[in-house]
Design a protein around this motif. Sequence first.
Motif, mmCIF file in Angstrom:
data_model
loop_
_atom_site.group_PDB
_atom_site.id
_atom_site.type_symbol
_atom_site.label_atom_id
_atom_site.label_comp_id
_atom_site.label_asym_id
_atom_site.label_seq_id
_atom_site.Cartn_x
_atom_site.Cartn_y
_atom_site.Cartn_z
ATOM 1 N N HIS A 600 1.373 -21.021 19.594
ATOM 2 C CA HIS A 600 1.806 -19.601 19.592
ATOM 3 C C HIS A 600 1.155 -18.841 20.402
ATOM 4 C CE1 HIS A 600 3.898 -17.104 16.784
ATOM 5 N NE2 HIS A 600 2.972 -16.087 17.032
ATOM 6 N N PRO A 601 1.959 -17.701 20.926
ATOM 7 C CA PRO A 601 1.239 -16.648 21.885
ATOM 8 C C PRO A 601 -0.097 -16.045 21.267
ATOM 9 C CG PRO A 601 3.555 -16.111 21.571
ATOM 10 C CD PRO A 601 3.255 -17.236 20.790
ATOM 11 N N PRO A 602 -1.038 -15.819 22.404
ATOM 12 C CA PRO A 602 -2.356 -15.648 21.943
ATOM 13 C C PRO A 602 -2.447 -14.106 21.372
ATOM 14 C CG PRO A 602 -1.920 -15.270 24.235
ATOM 15 C CD PRO A 602 -0.701 -15.947 23.851
ATOM 16 N N PRO A 603 -3.310 -13.942 20.427
ATOM 17 C CA PRO A 603 -3.523 -12.620 19.643
ATOM 18 C C PRO A 603 -3.949 -11.804 20.793
ATOM 19 C CG PRO A 603 -4.938 -14.285 18.549
ATOM 20 C CD PRO A 603 -4.112 -15.016 19.698
ATOM 21 N N THR A 648 5.288 -12.523 17.642
ATOM 22 C CA THR A 648 6.004 -13.564 18.301
ATOM 23 C C THR A 648 6.408 -13.336 19.738
ATOM 24 O OG1 THR A 648 7.988 -12.723 17.070
ATOM 25 C CG2 THR A 648 6.606 -14.332 15.888
ATOM 26 N N ASP A 649 6.882 -14.192 20.482
ATOM 27 C CA ASP A 649 7.235 -14.214 21.900
ATOM 28 C C ASP A 649 8.509 -13.031 21.986
ATOM 29 O OD1 ASP A 649 9.299 -15.875 20.882
ATOM 30 O OD2 ASP A 649 8.926 -17.341 21.855
ATOM 31 N N GLY A 650 9.048 -12.968 20.898
ATOM 32 C CA GLY A 650 10.001 -11.915 21.236
ATOM 33 C C GLY A 650 9.545 -10.503 21.809
ATOM 34 N N LEU A 651 8.521 -10.342 21.518
ATOM 35 C CA LEU A 651 7.993 -9.133 21.878
ATOM 36 C C LEU A 651 7.341 -9.087 23.218
ATOM 37 C CD1 LEU A 651 6.636 -6.191 20.262
ATOM 38 C CD2 LEU A 651 4.474 -7.374 20.393
ATOM 39 N N VAL A 652 7.297 -10.167 23.875
ATOM 40 C CA VAL A 652 6.733 -10.336 25.379
ATOM 41 C C VAL A 652 7.510 -10.881 26.176
ATOM 42 C CG1 VAL A 652 4.273 -9.857 24.610
ATOM 43 C CG2 VAL A 652 5.270 -12.310 24.616
ATOM 44 N N GLU A 653 8.534 -11.730 25.813
ATOM 45 C CA GLU A 653 9.264 -12.569 26.639
ATOM 46 C C GLU A 653 10.347 -11.894 27.633
ATOM 47 O OE1 GLU A 653 10.434 -16.074 25.148
ATOM 48 O OE2 GLU A 653 8.717 -17.166 25.704
ATOM 49 N N THR A 654 10.671 -11.802 28.717
ATOM 50 C CA THR A 654 11.630 -11.045 29.284
ATOM 51 C C THR A 654 12.061 -11.956 30.676
ATOM 52 O OG1 THR A 654 10.801 -8.779 28.919
ATOM 53 C CG2 THR A 654 12.351 -8.963 30.786
ATOM 54 N N PRO A 655 13.200 -12.408 30.726
ATOM 55 C CA PRO A 655 13.627 -12.972 31.936
ATOM 56 C C PRO A 655 13.136 -12.347 33.284
ATOM 57 C CG PRO A 655 15.357 -12.899 30.386
ATOM 58 C CD PRO A 655 14.312 -12.052 29.867
ATOM 59 N N GLY A 656 12.638 -13.416 34.073
ATOM 60 C CA GLY A 656 12.063 -12.836 35.303
ATOM 61 C C GLY A 656 10.870 -12.105 35.414
ATOM 62 N N ASP A 658 6.524 -12.726 34.567
ATOM 63 C CA ASP A 658 5.540 -13.650 33.950
ATOM 64 C C ASP A 658 5.031 -13.203 32.792
ATOM 65 O OD1 ASP A 658 3.480 -15.777 34.832
ATOM 66 O OD2 ASP A 658 2.308 -14.025 34.355
ATOM 67 N N LEU A 659 5.107 -14.316 31.911
ATOM 68 C CA LEU A 659 4.572 -14.188 30.593
ATOM 69 C C LEU A 659 3.173 -13.397 30.526
ATOM 70 C CD1 LEU A 659 5.229 -14.491 27.535
ATOM 71 C CD2 LEU A 659 4.445 -16.816 27.611
ATOM 72 N N GLY A 660 2.239 -14.100 31.374
ATOM 73 C CA GLY A 660 0.953 -13.400 31.507
ATOM 74 C C GLY A 660 0.833 -11.951 31.338
ATOM 75 N N GLY A 665 0.459 -6.661 29.725
ATOM 76 C CA GLY A 665 0.828 -5.095 29.490
ATOM 77 C C GLY A 665 0.887 -4.559 28.040
ATOM 78 N N LEU A 666 1.210 -5.569 27.197
ATOM 79 C CA LEU A 666 1.072 -5.312 25.715
ATOM 80 C C LEU A 666 -0.225 -5.024 25.335
ATOM 81 C CD1 LEU A 666 2.609 -5.266 22.859
ATOM 82 C CD2 LEU A 666 2.136 -7.579 22.667
ATOM 83 N N ALA A 667 -1.380 -5.401 26.134
ATOM 84 C CA ALA A 667 -2.685 -5.479 25.695
ATOM 85 C C ALA A 667 -2.903 -3.988 26.253
ATOM 86 C CB ALA A 667 -3.571 -6.385 26.236
ATOM 87 N N ASP A 668 -2.566 -3.609 27.304
ATOM 88 C CA ASP A 668 -2.741 -2.299 27.973
ATOM 89 C C ASP A 668 -2.241 -1.161 26.992
ATOM 90 O OD1 ASP A 668 -3.904 -0.628 30.289
ATOM 91 O OD2 ASP A 668 -1.562 -0.140 30.301
#
Length: 711
Positions: A600-603, A648-656, A658-660, A665-668
């Motif tokens: 799962h994506p890291p908390p 879940t990954d829907g909050l962060v995954e965007t085509p094109g 980088d997931l990291g 960006g979400l952490a910021d």
Amino acid sequence: MQDPAGFVAAASFGPELVDLALARVVSETGASAGFVYLLPPGEWVLRLAVLSGDSPELIAPWAQVRLTAPVPVADAVRERRLVWLGSQEELARRYPQSALVLPYHLAVAAAPITTDTTVWGGLVLRWPGSHPPQLPPQKRDALLACCHRLGLFLQQAADGDHPVLPEPEPRVVPPLRSRTPEPVRETAAADFAERLPGGCCALNPEGRITFLTSAAADLLGADVPGLLGARPWEALPWLDDPVVEDRYRAAVFSRQPTSFTALRPPDHWLSFHLHPDPSGISVRITPTATAHGPDASEVLHPPPPATPGRATALYHLLHLAATLTEAVGVRDVVDRVADQLLPAFGAQALALMTTQEGRLRIIGYRGYAAELMDRFDALPLTSDTPAVHVLTTGVPSFFATFEDLKRAYPPAVRQDEMGAWAFLPLITSGHPVGSLVLAYARPRPFAPEERAILTSTAGLVAQALDRAHLYDAKHQLAHSLQTALLPQALPHIPGLDVAARYLPSARGIDIGGDFYDLIRLDEATAAAAIGDVQGHNVNAAALMGQVRTAVHATAGAPPGEVLARTNRLLTDLDPGLFTSCLYAHLDLARHRAHLATAGHPPPLLRHPDGHTEVLDLPPGLLLGIDPAADYPTTGIPLPPGAVLALYTDGLVETPGIDLGEAIAGLADQLARAQGQSMDALAETLVHHAQGSASHGDDIALLLIHPHQDGG
């Protein structure tokens, strides 16, 4: 372009800076046309704000573009990347619906206009089909530099409480010219054209005649004053044929010469040669003895009597047919129909109605006042009105004037200030299901051919609405099932403040497999879980319910053991679907949390001082793959004032993207959003995701915040 700082500093000039930026990048890149789309705050529709080198009428089908639409500018903005289409073949392969409406040789680039955290719109440039299949680096740099400057300017304008928003009609910016012809040169050019054999005329980008020689007027069988300012196919009935406007569109879009041959009744064959450039089209007209001359790429025979502009109507209807295949839901159908039909037929207002419980309900309208629609909504099917009549009989009605309407329906009262009306039945599978009303500002004769096109169009709309009603019904069912499978409310746990959000995918009607849970174990401990079952269907939802049940059944055991037991259950069931899951055991007395993850994506953990980190947990295999998989447990401090974010990954995954980088960006965003309640913080994080991601997947979010006095 030079001096970006100076460009932005001149923000007091307002929208004119957008116009200037577009004109300059079109000139610098040698593009034949350019377009700036803006994305108003909180909307999911790109709106055309400025264009150069094209007619607003030609680009009308794309004046509003949904972010989910399969078109280049929507992909560029949604995925925040440059989209390059170097040929018509590539356009047809990647965007078949757009290629169907634009069967011309051209090259297109689309890029997003952004700043660090905000998408402001998109820039589109178009070149002739003669352009090389690759985008040269200097043109790419100029395009991206323009997007960067526009983003800075739009950001500065918004920060100064003077946001630049799209106007009701897009502004047209003329191409930049290095020299302006002087009147004496214009006179010399006109004299030169008059001396040439045959005839000459000039069309502006909108297709209107701006100049013609007397010889051209003689060949066309009209006088010069009667043609100036008119479109040829509107002023001359024998040129009102789709071939003529298609050749004109081909010249505008491809910027390549084209030609056709037409018969001016009774027996005068004329050859038309079109030579385009960014300022318009030069047309050479010569008589020819046959319909099959060597230069004739198209042969035009006299059309039957028709309403002027039928080629434009066919153009819009072709686009409507293509866009309706992508429509989902009744609201979507209504918007697409209104966007296309009003400009296609020159109507000023539209209303769509369907039957519900013995009444005619208005499901959408455009151009009418809401108060008027309220008066006509929910008419009984026994009412003596034209909208009900066409529904019950299946026969369309056309009223060229209000007097015609009054004769057919004496009780009628003029309430909409319109001059003509078309009432069309919506028929699907042989059964009328509703009515479509088009209203015109002035009286209109409704020639037989126009009546046929309108009736056929209503059938197309009816089929789309029928599919949309089925979609909405399935969507409601899916939503109800999804809601039933998720927690109805989070338990109250002393010492914890929590918030959760679930947003279904913006794509399709299928049921998602994202889930979250919070479980009270005893007075000082609790468990939290979040997961994502592969797929978007009933099977995924059913498996999600089984995973939640398994987690509940083993909650309280060490996190690694909870995931291992759940994993063994799933491998025994062998559903053919895999699941990511993160489980956390919360010890409120000791201010600790123990976590284990199954792919799962890291908390994220925000410490009381605001410092936020991405927790690097030992990876575990997805659930349902290997029954012997091991899930290591990691302990972390969870002091009062901290915030633990599971998602879940829907909050962060965007085509094109980088997931990291997206997770960082979400952490910021989490770090900067201090002082908010958990509910407000959840809204902030979801809004951040919607502003930077394509929302093509479900989103689940669970926030856990130990109280300062918890324990």
